[in-house]
Scaffold this active site. Structure first.
Site, PDB file in Angstrom:
ATOM      1  CE  LYS A  63      42.577  27.892  44.229  1.00 39.07           C
ATOM      2  NZ  LYS A  63      44.000  28.055  44.307  1.00 39.07           N
ATOM      3  CB  CYS A  64      39.703  32.683  36.575  1.00 44.14           C
ATOM      4  SG  CYS A  64      38.904  33.090  35.007  1.00 44.14           S
ATOM      5  N   GLY A  65      41.606  31.551  34.249  1.00 45.52           N
ATOM      6  CA  GLY A  65      42.521  31.930  33.188  1.00 45.52           C
ATOM      7  C   GLY A  65      42.617  33.441  33.015  1.00 45.52           C
ATOM      8  CG  LEU A  66      39.520  35.552  31.886  1.00 38.50           C
ATOM      9  CD1 LEU A  66      38.074  36.022  31.774  1.00 38.50           C
ATOM     10  CD2 LEU A  66      40.312  35.920  30.641  1.00 38.50           C
ATOM     11  CB  THR A  67      43.472  34.964  37.907  1.00 40.70           C
ATOM     12  OG1 THR A  67      42.350  34.104  38.129  1.00 40.70           O
ATOM     13  CG2 THR A  67      43.976  35.498  39.233  1.00 40.70           C
TER      14      THR A  67
END
Length: 191
Positions: A63-67
């Site tokens: 659930k990360c912007g980098l996922t």
């Protein structure tokens, strides 16, 4: 009979003396893969089994912007796995609570959303006193271009050479298909 047993013993000693050192003989060899950990299914994995391959270690989160980097990690793995690259994903919930689910949740997410086929490990901590031993070792090593010290965020990357030595560290924002990261991986694969 005594001569036979003596001959067998001598052959055994001779064989032991002439066999090459196995990947698990680490006397005087500092290996970053000298750990046993659980995979995402709860099975124990001896990371030394990956010695002889080039390993990219990445702490991951769903659930990360980098996922979306999962997609490029899978592309990188697909392109180079036959040459000896292994990507190891280590889910971690230490950064903004961005990996809150169970190992089963992480596995389902990775397989359905990104078709991840590279090995995923059980959730770990990467910083602090409770950090997984492999991360304690990796973060204590000065590596270019990102240096040493605690993991800064999700998707930080370590390149381990075929002998189990850490050779590079890349920041979370360095995408898996970044030219500099790929150059390091290709150079290590060529050795």
């Amino acid at each position: 009979m005594r001569t036979f047993l003596l001959s067998v013993l001598c052959l055994g000693v001779l064989a032991a003396m002439t066999n090459p050192v196995s990947a698990h003989d680490h006397e005087g060899h500092d290996c970053n893969l000298d750990f046993k950990m659980n995979d995402i299914d709860g099975n124990e994995v001896d990371l030394e089994d990956y010695e002889g391959k080039v390993v990219l270690i990445v702490n991951t989160a769903s659930k990360c912007g980098l996922t979306r980097q999962y997609s490029d990690l899978e592309k990188l793995y697909g392109k180079y796995k036959d040459q000896g690259l292994v990507v190891l994903g280590f889910p971690c919930n230490q950064f903004g609570g961005q990996e809150p689910g169970s190992d089963a949740d992480v596995k389902k997410f990775c397989s359905t959303k990104y078709d991840v086929s590279f090995p995923m490990m059980s959730k770990v901590k990467v910083n602090g006193d409770d950090a997984a031993p492999i991360y304690k070792k990796l973060t204590g090593t000065e590596l270019e271009p990102a240096g040493d010290g605690e993991i800064s965020w999700n998707f930080e990357k370590f390149v381990i050479d075929r002998e189990g030595q850490a050779v590079a560290r890349f920041s979370p924002r360095t995408i898996p298909l970044d030219e500099d990261l790929v150059k390091v991986i290709e150079a290590e694969l060529a050795k």
